[in-house]
Design a protein around this motif. Structure first.
Motif, PDB file in Angstrom:
ATOM      1  N   ALA A  43       0.817  -1.213   0.000  1.00  0.00           N
ATOM      2  CA  ALA A  43       0.000   0.000   0.000  1.00  0.00           C
ATOM      3  C   ALA A  43       0.852   1.265   0.000  1.00  0.00           C
ATOM      4  O   ALA A  43       0.532   2.252   0.659  1.00  0.00           O
ATOM      5  N   ARG A  44       1.938   1.251  -0.760  1.00  0.00           N
ATOM      6  CA  ARG A  44       2.788   2.434  -0.885  1.00  0.00           C
ATOM      7  C   ARG A  44       2.240   3.342  -1.987  1.00  0.00           C
ATOM      8  O   ARG A  44       1.529   2.885  -2.886  1.00  0.00           O
ATOM      9  N   TYR A  45       2.622   4.593  -1.939  1.00  0.00           N
ATOM     10  CA  TYR A  45       2.290   5.573  -2.987  1.00  0.00           C
ATOM     11  C   TYR A  45       0.784   5.663  -3.253  1.00  0.00           C
ATOM     12  O   TYR A  45       0.342   5.758  -4.400  1.00  0.00           O
ATOM     13  N   ASP A  46      -0.003   5.598  -2.204  1.00  0.00           N
ATOM     14  CA  ASP A  46      -1.468   5.682  -2.307  1.00  0.00           C
ATOM     15  C   ASP A  46      -2.089   4.538  -3.108  1.00  0.00           C
ATOM     16  O   ASP A  46      -3.186   4.658  -3.635  1.00  0.00           O
ATOM     17  N   LEU A  47      -1.384   3.414  -3.229  1.00  0.00           N
ATOM     18  CA  LEU A  47      -1.935   2.238  -3.887  1.00  0.00           C
ATOM     19  C   LEU A  47      -2.680   1.401  -2.862  1.00  0.00           C
ATOM     20  O   LEU A  47      -2.337   1.387  -1.681  1.00  0.00           O
ATOM     21  N   ASP A  48      -3.711   0.708  -3.299  1.00  0.00           N
ATOM     22  CA  ASP A  48      -4.534  -0.114  -2.417  1.00  0.00           C
ATOM     23  C   ASP A  48      -4.601  -1.524  -3.000  1.00  0.00           C
ATOM     24  O   ASP A  48      -5.099  -1.706  -4.113  1.00  0.00           O
ATOM     25  N   PRO A  49      -4.085  -2.519  -2.293  1.00  0.00           N
ATOM     26  CA  PRO A  49      -4.092  -3.884  -2.825  1.00  0.00           C
ATOM     27  C   PRO A  49      -5.481  -4.353  -3.264  1.00  0.00           C
ATOM     28  O   PRO A  49      -5.611  -5.020  -4.281  1.00  0.00           O
ATOM     29  N   ALA A  50      -6.514  -3.989  -2.525  1.00  0.00           N
ATOM     30  CA  ALA A  50      -7.862  -4.456  -2.836  1.00  0.00           C
ATOM     31  C   ALA A  50      -8.378  -3.904  -4.162  1.00  0.00           C
ATOM     32  O   ALA A  50      -9.171  -4.565  -4.840  1.00  0.00           O
ATOM     33  N   THR A  51      -7.922  -2.729  -4.566  1.00  0.00           N
ATOM     34  CA  THR A  51      -8.418  -2.134  -5.811  1.00  0.00           C
ATOM     35  C   THR A  51      -7.368  -2.070  -6.909  1.00  0.00           C
ATOM     36  O   THR A  51      -7.721  -2.012  -8.086  1.00  0.00           O
ATOM     37  N   ASP A  52      -6.085  -2.069  -6.560  1.00  0.00           N
ATOM     38  CA  ASP A  52      -5.032  -1.887  -7.558  1.00  0.00           C
ATOM     39  C   ASP A  52      -4.313  -3.169  -7.970  1.00  0.00           C
ATOM     40  O   ASP A  52      -3.490  -3.143  -8.876  1.00  0.00           O
ATOM     41  N   CYS A  53      -4.600  -4.275  -7.328  1.00  0.00           N
ATOM     42  CA  CYS A  53      -3.943  -5.545  -7.668  1.00  0.00           C
ATOM     43  C   CYS A  53      -4.943  -6.466  -8.365  1.00  0.00           C
ATOM     44  O   CYS A  53      -6.008  -6.760  -7.822  1.00  0.00           O
ATOM     45  N   GLU A  54      -4.580  -6.936  -9.551  1.00  0.00           N
ATOM     46  CA  GLU A  54      -5.479  -7.821 -10.292  1.00  0.00           C
ATOM     47  C   GLU A  54      -5.549  -9.221  -9.705  1.00  0.00           C
ATOM     48  O   GLU A  54      -6.431 -10.003 -10.060  1.00  0.00           O
ATOM     49  N   PHE A  55      -4.646  -9.549  -8.792  1.00  0.00           N
ATOM     50  CA  PHE A  55      -4.634 -10.884  -8.192  1.00  0.00           C
ATOM     51  C   PHE A  55      -5.274 -10.934  -6.811  1.00  0.00           C
ATOM     52  O   PHE A  55      -5.480 -12.008  -6.267  1.00  0.00           O
ATOM     53  N   TYR A  56      -5.582  -9.772  -6.225  1.00  0.00           N
ATOM     54  CA  TYR A  56      -6.115  -9.722  -4.861  1.00  0.00           C
ATOM     55  C   TYR A  56      -7.433 -10.486  -4.781  1.00  0.00           C
ATOM     56  O   TYR A  56      -8.281 -10.397  -5.665  1.00  0.00           O
TER      57      TYR A  56
END
Length: 75
Positions: A43-56
């Motif tokens: 979750a660095r640089y305002d990234l969110d695993p739940a919304t920014d990762c296609e594998f989450y």
């Protein structure tokens, strides 16, 4: 979500090799991930695993569900 992905771990060995520095490992893809991918997981640089990762995968959902969906569009 704004927190570290629960599927991210760091391992000092894998694939029959050992590493001086622990490497990021994704439990969903069951593979080591590149440092830029780990930025999403952490979750660095305002990234969110739940919304920014296609594998989450949402907790409680089967990891195989998303993997099957990915395979359908790949061929």
């Amino acid at each position: 979500m704004d927190e570290t992905c629960q599927y991210l771990t760091y391992r000092e060995e894998g694939d029959g090799k050992s590493f001086e520095t622990a490497r990021a490992f994704c439990a969903v893809t069951e593979s080591f991930v590149q440092p830029m991918r780990a930025d999403v997981c952490n979750a660095r640089y305002d990234l969110d695993p739940a919304t920014d990762c296609e594998f989450y995968v949402e907790p409680g959902a089967g990891a195989g569900d998303d993997a099957d969906r990915e395979d359908d569009g790949a061929e």
